[in-house]
Write a protein that holds these residues in place. Structure first.
Motif, PDB file in Angstrom:
ATOM      1  N   SER A  79       0.849  -1.190   0.000  1.00  0.00           N
ATOM      2  CA  SER A  79       0.000   0.000   0.000  1.00  0.00           C
ATOM      3  C   SER A  79       0.884   1.238   0.000  1.00  0.00           C
ATOM      4  CB  SER A  79      -0.889  -0.015   1.251  1.00  0.00           C
ATOM      5  OG  SER A  79      -1.643   1.177   1.335  1.00  0.00           O
ATOM      6  N   ILE A  80       0.574   2.162  -0.904  1.00  0.00           N
ATOM      7  CA  ILE A  80       1.309   3.425  -0.955  1.00  0.00           C
ATOM      8  C   ILE A  80       0.309   4.566  -1.114  1.00  0.00           C
ATOM      9  CG2 ILE A  80       1.786   3.141  -3.440  1.00  0.00           C
ATOM     10  CD1 ILE A  80       4.449   4.733  -2.853  1.00  0.00           C
ATOM     11  N   ASN A  81       0.391   5.513  -0.218  1.00  0.00           N
ATOM     12  CA  ASN A  81      -0.509   6.678  -0.238  1.00  0.00           C
ATOM     13  C   ASN A  81      -1.978   6.279  -0.354  1.00  0.00           C
ATOM     14  OD1 ASN A  81       1.794   8.356  -0.153  1.00  0.00           O
ATOM     15  ND2 ASN A  81       1.971   8.265  -2.377  1.00  0.00           N
ATOM     16  N   GLY A  82      -2.360   5.227   0.362  1.00  0.00           N
ATOM     17  CA  GLY A  82      -3.753   4.797   0.359  1.00  0.00           C
ATOM     18  C   GLY A  82      -4.159   3.909  -0.803  1.00  0.00           C
ATOM     19  N   THR A  83      -3.257   3.671  -1.741  1.00  0.00           N
ATOM     20  CA  THR A  83      -3.551   2.820  -2.898  1.00  0.00           C
ATOM     21  C   THR A  83      -2.963   1.432  -2.665  1.00  0.00           C
ATOM     22  OG1 THR A  83      -3.499   4.710  -4.390  1.00  0.00           O
ATOM     23  CG2 THR A  83      -3.254   2.546  -5.389  1.00  0.00           C
ATOM     24  N   ILE A  84      -3.794   0.411  -2.848  1.00  0.00           N
ATOM     25  CA  ILE A  84      -3.339  -0.963  -2.681  1.00  0.00           C
ATOM     26  C   ILE A  84      -2.781  -1.467  -4.007  1.00  0.00           C
ATOM     27  CG2 ILE A  84      -4.094  -3.334  -2.270  1.00  0.00           C
ATOM     28  CD1 ILE A  84      -6.107  -2.190  -0.253  1.00  0.00           C
ATOM     29  N   LEU A  85      -1.569  -2.023  -3.933  1.00  0.00           N
ATOM     30  CA  LEU A  85      -0.928  -2.612  -5.109  1.00  0.00           C
ATOM     31  C   LEU A  85      -0.892  -4.125  -4.923  1.00  0.00           C
ATOM     32  CD1 LEU A  85       2.172  -0.224  -5.495  1.00  0.00           C
ATOM     33  CD2 LEU A  85      -0.122   0.055  -6.456  1.00  0.00           C
ATOM     34  N   GLY A  86      -1.586  -4.829  -5.780  1.00  0.00           N
ATOM     35  CA  GLY A  86      -1.560  -6.293  -5.747  1.00  0.00           C
ATOM     36  C   GLY A  86      -0.461  -6.802  -6.663  1.00  0.00           C
ATOM     37  N   LYS A  87      -0.720  -7.931  -7.287  1.00  0.00           N
ATOM     38  CA  LYS A  87       0.238  -8.494  -8.247  1.00  0.00           C
ATOM     39  C   LYS A  87      -0.023  -7.872  -9.615  1.00  0.00           C
ATOM     40  CE  LYS A  87       0.234 -12.878  -5.776  1.00  0.00           C
ATOM     41  NZ  LYS A  87      -0.185 -14.287  -5.806  1.00  0.00           N
ATOM     42  N   PRO A  88       1.033  -7.479 -10.323  1.00  0.00           N
ATOM     43  CA  PRO A  88       0.828  -6.869 -11.637  1.00  0.00           C
ATOM     44  C   PRO A  88       0.342  -7.902 -12.655  1.00  0.00           C
ATOM     45  CG  PRO A  88       3.164  -7.271 -11.287  1.00  0.00           C
ATOM     46  CD  PRO A  88       2.465  -7.619  -9.992  1.00  0.00           C
ATOM     47  N   THR A  89      -0.483  -7.441 -13.578  1.00  0.00           N
ATOM     48  CA  THR A  89      -1.012  -8.350 -14.598  1.00  0.00           C
ATOM     49  C   THR A  89      -0.226  -8.297 -15.904  1.00  0.00           C
ATOM     50  OG1 THR A  89      -2.593  -6.649 -15.265  1.00  0.00           O
ATOM     51  CG2 THR A  89      -3.353  -8.278 -13.663  1.00  0.00           C
ATOM     52  N   ASN A  90       0.591  -7.244 -16.067  1.00  0.00           N
ATOM     53  CA  ASN A  90       1.389  -7.140 -17.289  1.00  0.00           C
ATOM     54  C   ASN A  90       2.594  -6.217 -17.029  1.00  0.00           C
ATOM     55  OD1 ASN A  90       0.508  -4.365 -17.637  1.00  0.00           O
ATOM     56  ND2 ASN A  90      -1.408  -5.198 -18.446  1.00  0.00           N
ATOM     57  N   GLU A  91       3.444  -6.072 -18.035  1.00  0.00           N
ATOM     58  CA  GLU A  91       4.659  -5.270 -17.884  1.00  0.00           C
ATOM     59  C   GLU A  91       4.361  -3.803 -17.612  1.00  0.00           C
ATOM     60  OE1 GLU A  91       7.319  -5.875 -21.183  1.00  0.00           O
ATOM     61  OE2 GLU A  91       7.511  -8.024 -20.763  1.00  0.00           O
ATOM     62  N   GLU A  92       3.346  -3.257 -18.265  1.00  0.00           N
ATOM     63  CA  GLU A  92       3.003  -1.847 -18.077  1.00  0.00           C
ATOM     64  C   GLU A  92       2.567  -1.579 -16.637  1.00  0.00           C
ATOM     65  OE1 GLU A  92       1.653  -3.725 -20.676  1.00  0.00           O
ATOM     66  OE2 GLU A  92       3.121  -2.971 -22.116  1.00  0.00           O
ATOM     67  N   GLU A  93       1.730  -2.461 -16.117  1.00  0.00           N
ATOM     68  CA  GLU A  93       1.273  -2.298 -14.739  1.00  0.00           C
ATOM     69  C   GLU A  93       2.442  -2.444 -13.763  1.00  0.00           C
ATOM     70  OE1 GLU A  93      -2.403  -3.706 -11.878  1.00  0.00           O
ATOM     71  OE2 GLU A  93      -1.769  -5.070 -13.462  1.00  0.00           O
ATOM     72  N   SER A  94       3.319  -3.379 -14.041  1.00  0.00           N
ATOM     73  CA  SER A  94       4.498  -3.560 -13.198  1.00  0.00           C
ATOM     74  C   SER A  94       5.370  -2.306 -13.211  1.00  0.00           C
ATOM     75  CB  SER A  94       5.307  -4.769 -13.691  1.00  0.00           C
ATOM     76  OG  SER A  94       6.459  -4.946 -12.907  1.00  0.00           O
ATOM     77  N   PHE A  95       5.566  -1.732 -14.385  1.00  0.00           N
ATOM     78  CA  PHE A  95       6.376  -0.514 -14.507  1.00  0.00           C
ATOM     79  C   PHE A  95       5.755   0.624 -13.695  1.00  0.00           C
ATOM     80  CE2 PHE A  95       8.088   3.329 -16.300  1.00  0.00           C
ATOM     81  CZ  PHE A  95       9.421   3.014 -16.568  1.00  0.00           C
ATOM     82  N   ARG A  96       4.440   0.793 -13.818  1.00  0.00           N
ATOM     83  CA  ARG A  96       3.749   1.861 -13.070  1.00  0.00           C
ATOM     84  C   ARG A  96       3.889   1.670 -11.563  1.00  0.00           C
ATOM     85  NH1 ARG A  96      -0.143   1.144 -16.997  1.00  0.00           N
ATOM     86  NH2 ARG A  96      -1.487  -0.040 -15.597  1.00  0.00           N
ATOM     87  N   MET A  97       3.739   0.442 -11.112  1.00  0.00           N
ATOM     88  CA  MET A  97       3.868   0.173  -9.678  1.00  0.00           C
ATOM     89  C   MET A  97       5.266   0.518  -9.177  1.00  0.00           C
ATOM     90  SD  MET A  97       2.002  -3.464  -8.971  1.00  0.00           S
ATOM     91  CE  MET A  97       0.276  -3.740  -9.276  1.00  0.00           C
ATOM     92  N   LEU A  98       6.268   0.055  -9.902  1.00  0.00           N
ATOM     93  CA  LEU A  98       7.648   0.293  -9.469  1.00  0.00           C
ATOM     94  C   LEU A  98       7.999   1.780  -9.536  1.00  0.00           C
ATOM     95  CD1 LEU A  98       9.236  -2.883 -11.039  1.00  0.00           C
ATOM     96  CD2 LEU A  98       9.030  -2.385  -8.594  1.00  0.00           C
ATOM     97  N   GLN A  99       7.438   2.484 -10.503  1.00  0.00           N
ATOM     98  CA  GLN A  99       7.625   3.937 -10.574  1.00  0.00           C
ATOM     99  C   GLN A  99       7.016   4.622  -9.353  1.00  0.00           C
ATOM    100  OE1 GLN A  99       6.027   5.389 -14.287  1.00  0.00           O
ATOM    101  NE2 GLN A  99       7.974   6.312 -14.850  1.00  0.00           N
ATOM    102  N   GLN A 100       5.847   4.161  -8.922  1.00  0.00           N
ATOM    103  CA  GLN A 100       5.197   4.708  -7.731  1.00  0.00           C
ATOM    104  C   GLN A 100       6.062   4.489  -6.490  1.00  0.00           C
ATOM    105  OE1 GLN A 100       1.094   2.846  -8.141  1.00  0.00           O
ATOM    106  NE2 GLN A 100       0.667   4.599  -6.837  1.00  0.00           N
ATOM    107  N   LEU A 101       6.668   3.321  -6.390  1.00  0.00           N
ATOM    108  CA  LEU A 101       7.454   2.973  -5.211  1.00  0.00           C
ATOM    109  C   LEU A 101       8.817   3.662  -5.196  1.00  0.00           C
ATOM    110  CD1 LEU A 101       6.706  -0.872  -5.034  1.00  0.00           C
ATOM    111  CD2 LEU A 101       5.536   0.991  -3.838  1.00  0.00           C
ATOM    112  N   SER A 102       9.310   4.027  -6.378  1.00  0.00           N
ATOM    113  CA  SER A 102      10.637   4.633  -6.519  1.00  0.00           C
ATOM    114  C   SER A 102      10.784   5.875  -5.636  1.00  0.00           C
ATOM    115  CB  SER A 102      10.860   5.017  -7.986  1.00  0.00           C
ATOM    116  OG  SER A 102      12.074   5.715  -8.137  1.00  0.00           O
ATOM    117  N   GLY A 103      11.807   5.849  -4.769  1.00  0.00           N
ATOM    118  CA  GLY A 103      12.115   6.990  -3.916  1.00  0.00           C
ATOM    119  C   GLY A 103      11.136   7.233  -2.789  1.00  0.00           C
TER     120      GLY A 103
END
Length: 189
Positions: free
Chosen positions: A73-97
């Motif tokens: 969970s980041i800033n109130g948004t729950i991140l589950g398992k990514p379903t594709n590369e784009e979703e994975s990229f977005r999640m990791l970008q959110q977590l970055s820093g």
């Protein structure tokens, strides 16, 4: 002696219970893991852990069943398992820093009683470049992991620090789980 059953196909949870030298078998749950959006992250993981454990309990009601679920969970948004590369990229970008929370819910179910609990660990990530994220996605590691990373694998290279139980981030708060299991009579270990 009651048989101990892990209601999860997660290789990480299996490895952690083996590390604790518990004797157990595995029966994977087939429940729908859709998240109820009005729940808090700790309620979500406890609800899903219970659903998984209860599903397996219906087939093995003379056993001790452990169900678990992990989310990021980041800033109130729950991140589950990514379903594709784009979703994975977005999640990791959110977590970055940023700091994020990892919640794991655990349900232990028998005929006599049910115990539900969760653990929360705060994880801080280094700033990640687009290339670092792309290379990590290319490794294939993010796709079966909440938040799109595994702290026990290559994802460890992104972690600046953690505050809380490391094993919770892997997928099972091991010490707490074993302590809770001691409250169940005739648990084979």
């Amino acid at each position: 002696m009651k048989k101990l059953i892990l209601a999860s196909g997660s290789p990480r949870r299996k490895q952690l219970l083996e590390q604790a030298q518990l004797q157990f078998s595995i029966s994977t749950s087939t429940v729908d893991e859709t998240i109820t959006e009005t729940l808090t992250p700790n309620q979500v993981v406890e609800q899903l852990a219970f659903k998984k454990a209860n599903d397996v309990f219906k087939r093995f009601d003379d056993s001790i069943i452990i169900g678990a679920d992990t989310i990021v969970s980041i800033n109130g948004t729950i991140l589950g398992k990514p379903t594709n590369e784009e979703e994975s990229f977005r999640m990791l970008q959110q977590l970055s820093g940023n700091d994020h929370d990892v919640y794991t819910g655990v349900a232990i179910v028998t005929k006599e009683k049910t115990v539900l609990f969760h653990e929360r660990t705060v994880v801080s990530f280094w700033e990640l470049t687009a290339k670092e994220i792309e290379d990590y996605i290319a490794s294939g590691e993010p796709f079966d992991k909440a938040g799109s990373y595994g702290i026990q694998g290559l994802g460890a290279l992104f972690v600046k620090k953690i505050n809380g139980d490391y094993f919770n981030v892997v997928g099972l708060p091991l010490a707490r789980t074993v302590r809770e299991l001691k409250n169940f009579q005739n648990c084979s270990s």
